[in-house]
Design a protein around this motif. Sequence first.
Motif, PDB file in Angstrom:
ATOM      1  N   UNK A 146      -8.405  18.749 -12.369  1.00  0.00           N
ATOM      2  CA  UNK A 146      -8.821  20.197 -13.057  1.00  0.00           C
ATOM      3  C   UNK A 146      -8.838  19.035 -14.782  1.00  0.00           C
ATOM      4  N   UNK A 147      -8.460  18.520 -15.039  1.00  0.00           N
ATOM      5  CA  UNK A 147      -8.840  18.162 -16.100  1.00  0.00           C
ATOM      6  C   UNK A 147      -8.879  16.512 -16.280  1.00  0.00           C
ATOM      7  N   UNK A 148      -9.916  15.535 -15.524  1.00  0.00           N
ATOM      8  CA  UNK A 148      -9.268  14.203 -15.525  1.00  0.00           C
ATOM      9  C   UNK A 148     -10.261  13.733 -16.332  1.00  0.00           C
ATOM     10  N   UNK A 149     -10.583  13.373 -17.732  1.00  0.00           N
ATOM     11  CA  UNK A 149     -10.888  13.683 -18.800  1.00  0.00           C
ATOM     12  C   UNK A 149      -9.572  12.893 -19.699  1.00  0.00           C
ATOM     13  N   UNK A 150      -9.195  14.286 -20.201  1.00  0.00           N
ATOM     14  CA  UNK A 150      -8.578  14.727 -21.078  1.00  0.00           C
ATOM     15  C   UNK A 150      -6.807  15.095 -20.645  1.00  0.00           C
ATOM     16  N   UNK A 151      -6.780  15.253 -19.545  1.00  0.00           N
ATOM     17  CA  UNK A 151      -5.183  14.839 -19.251  1.00  0.00           C
ATOM     18  C   UNK A 151      -4.988  16.890 -19.420  1.00  0.00           C
ATOM     19  N   UNK A 152      -3.390  17.291 -19.243  1.00  0.00           N
ATOM     20  CA  UNK A 152      -3.507  18.707 -19.806  1.00  0.00           C
ATOM     21  C   UNK A 152      -2.434  18.100 -21.054  1.00  0.00           C
ATOM     22  N   UNK A 182      -8.144   8.018 -20.198  1.00  0.00           N
ATOM     23  CA  UNK A 182      -7.313   6.170 -20.780  1.00  0.00           C
ATOM     24  C   UNK A 182      -6.509   6.262 -20.899  1.00  0.00           C
ATOM     25  N   UNK A 183      -5.201   7.633 -20.752  1.00  0.00           N
ATOM     26  CA  UNK A 183      -3.786   7.117 -21.124  1.00  0.00           C
ATOM     27  C   UNK A 183      -3.681   6.547 -19.794  1.00  0.00           C
ATOM     28  N   UNK A 184      -4.538   6.725 -18.535  1.00  0.00           N
ATOM     29  CA  UNK A 184      -4.235   5.810 -17.043  1.00  0.00           C
ATOM     30  C   UNK A 184      -4.358   3.854 -17.367  1.00  0.00           C
ATOM     31  N   UNK A 185      -5.561   4.696 -18.212  1.00  0.00           N
ATOM     32  CA  UNK A 185      -6.298   3.158 -17.698  1.00  0.00           C
ATOM     33  C   UNK A 185      -5.595   2.067 -19.041  1.00  0.00           C
ATOM     34  N   UNK A 186      -4.652   2.680 -20.352  1.00  0.00           N
ATOM     35  CA  UNK A 186      -4.167   2.010 -20.944  1.00  0.00           C
ATOM     36  C   UNK A 186      -2.588   1.948 -20.545  1.00  0.00           C
ATOM     37  N   UNK A 187      -2.176   2.561 -19.344  1.00  0.00           N
ATOM     38  CA  UNK A 187      -0.738   1.905 -18.526  1.00  0.00           C
ATOM     39  C   UNK A 187      -1.742   1.098 -17.486  1.00  0.00           C
ATOM     40  N   UNK A 188      -2.200   0.518 -16.687  1.00  0.00           N
ATOM     41  CA  UNK A 188      -3.124   0.119 -16.341  1.00  0.00           C
ATOM     42  C   UNK A 188      -3.384  -1.545 -16.838  1.00  0.00           C
ATOM     43  N   UNK A 189      -3.654  -1.367 -18.101  1.00  0.00           N
ATOM     44  CA  UNK A 189      -3.595  -2.666 -19.019  1.00  0.00           C
ATOM     45  C   UNK A 189      -2.134  -3.110 -18.903  1.00  0.00           C
ATOM     46  N   UNK A 190      -1.216  -1.889 -19.209  1.00  0.00           N
ATOM     47  CA  UNK A 190      -0.183  -2.905 -19.930  1.00  0.00           C
ATOM     48  C   UNK A 190       0.458  -3.888 -18.590  1.00  0.00           C
ATOM     49  N   UNK A 191      -0.479  -3.610 -17.023  1.00  0.00           N
ATOM     50  CA  UNK A 191       0.825  -3.681 -15.947  1.00  0.00           C
ATOM     51  C   UNK A 191      -0.193  -4.639 -15.847  1.00  0.00           C
ATOM     52  N   UNK A 192      -1.238  -4.888 -15.545  1.00  0.00           N
ATOM     53  CA  UNK A 192      -2.356  -5.910 -14.907  1.00  0.00           C
ATOM     54  C   UNK A 192      -2.894  -7.033 -16.034  1.00  0.00           C
ATOM     55  N   UNK A 193      -2.419  -6.777 -17.023  1.00  0.00           N
ATOM     56  CA  UNK A 193      -2.821  -8.264 -18.042  1.00  0.00           C
ATOM     57  C   UNK A 193      -1.994  -9.113 -17.981  1.00  0.00           C
ATOM     58  N   UNK A 194      -0.782  -8.091 -18.308  1.00  0.00           N
ATOM     59  CA  UNK A 194       0.776  -9.625 -18.424  1.00  0.00           C
ATOM     60  C   UNK A 194       0.594  -9.992 -16.914  1.00  0.00           C
ATOM     61  N   UNK A 195       0.281  -8.798 -16.333  1.00  0.00           N
ATOM     62  CA  UNK A 195       1.074  -9.891 -14.376  1.00  0.00           C
ATOM     63  C   UNK A 195      -0.271 -11.078 -14.830  1.00  0.00           C
ATOM     64  N   UNK A 196      -2.029 -10.553 -14.970  1.00  0.00           N
ATOM     65  CA  UNK A 196      -2.921 -11.550 -14.888  1.00  0.00           C
ATOM     66  C   UNK A 196      -2.294 -13.361 -15.709  1.00  0.00           C
ATOM     67  N   UNK A 197      -2.321 -12.769 -16.247  1.00  0.00           N
ATOM     68  CA  UNK A 197      -1.876 -14.395 -18.058  1.00  0.00           C
ATOM     69  C   UNK A 197      -0.450 -14.807 -16.942  1.00  0.00           C
ATOM     70  N   UNK A 198       0.824 -14.282 -16.557  1.00  0.00           N
ATOM     71  CA  UNK A 198       1.787 -14.987 -16.155  1.00  0.00           C
ATOM     72  C   UNK A 198       1.515 -15.540 -14.368  1.00  0.00           C
ATOM     73  N   UNK A 199       0.861 -14.701 -13.711  1.00  0.00           N
ATOM     74  CA  UNK A 199       0.047 -15.712 -12.656  1.00  0.00           C
ATOM     75  C   UNK A 199      -0.643 -16.429 -12.807  1.00  0.00           C
ATOM     76  N   UNK A 200      -1.330 -17.014 -13.210  1.00  0.00           N
ATOM     77  CA  UNK A 200      -2.420 -17.566 -14.034  1.00  0.00           C
ATOM     78  C   UNK A 200      -1.399 -19.143 -13.818  1.00  0.00           C
ATOM     79  N   UNK A 201       0.424 -19.266 -14.062  1.00  0.00           N
ATOM     80  CA  UNK A 201       0.773 -20.490 -14.630  1.00  0.00           C
ATOM     81  C   UNK A 201       2.466 -20.554 -13.094  1.00  0.00           C
TER      82      UNK A 201
END
Length: 411
Positions: free
Chosen positions: A277-283, A324-343
């Motif tokens: 119902x509100x995909x962009x802004x959320x409730x 936007x909230x979901x993207x910030x959560x995914x970044x919180x997971x995936x950016x560290x995961x990618x950077x740690x995985x490089x090592x």
Amino acid sequence: MSQNYTSLAVFLMGAIALVIPSGYTYGAALLLLGSFSLLYSRPALHLQQEDKQIMAVLALYSLLFCVQLWLEGAGASAFDRPSRFIFAVPVLLFVLAYPPRLAFLWSGLVVGGVLTAGWAIWQKLFLGIERATGYTYVIQFGNISMLMGIFCLAGLGWAAVQPRARGWMALLLLGALAGMLGSLLSGSRGGWIGLPVVFWMLYRAYGREIKRSSRIMVLALLFSGAGLVYSVPQTGVQARVQQAFTDIQLYTSGESKNTSLGARFDMWHGAVLLSMEKPLTGWGWSGYQQGMQALADKGVVIQFAAEHHAHNEMLDTQARRGILGLLSLLALYLVPLRLFTLRLQARDLELRALAQAGALLPVAFMDFGISQVFFGHNSGVMVYAFWLAVLWGCMRTRERQLEEKTGMGDR
């Protein structure tokens, strides 16, 4: 002196996390307080682009969340948990400036795992509590205990190159088993789902270092240990697994939604409908409850589902905070995961161990988030944000040490 301070703080982050009330806050609070010293000591931090990326995702998640709450007109208490992510940024800088001794980091996790398992055994077998819960919510207790066990397994690479390698490896294995036991005695099934991924990552990191006969022995121990824990009724594991199948059967047949898993399925269903119902802004923080209540009034979900969060981190975030909230959560997971995985294939085992623990942190939290809004609890926020800061700071310090020795990186 500063290194002794950070070493003690990091030790406490693992050792007392679950065995005293709000134990997960003490070590982190000491690091945060210590970070104020950077204002006058001004050490050379030599920040790299990747350090800034880690700090950016922590700050972005925190600030965006707080802005959304402010625009909604939320009460002051709603800002408490999201604001803590940004507090991890100065902690990361403090750890980079004054890195702890790694023996304190890994031994703190061993002590924490053993104490947590002992506490869980006492509650379960002697106090007669159905599910060991410690001083926090039962799901948080079980999953954080599991995380400490996972970290101990990651630390085996560090242990293998220490002067007393066998002793350290034995201690870390003990800590790993204890952490897993604490989780099992809590009956928190959500943390068990991701274990195949965790073991696969550990194998990818350390498999080539282990003889084939040793791999077979480890697998045999894992399966026999799991079978023993499942077969002993007092652990409660068998009952929890069987109850899961019963809940699913009752839900799919339409006979009852008022079960542990049935209620979760309705929460997920309701959160998906609200997100559509509100995909962009959320409730919004409070609007979510109103939207779920409307669904309950129509009979779409049960009343219990309307009175709680979605019991899924991503669905809850999307429904409340939009894309936007979901993207910030995914970044919180995936950016560290990618950077740690490089090592994860680093030649240096101390570096690889820290990278492995760092990569397992977001993987574990994504797993925990399938059936729980982990960041809806202080324990989840504190453990993720501050362990991310500590593990990244320690890993980058080890990289700098290697670069100083060899004049080149060790990826």
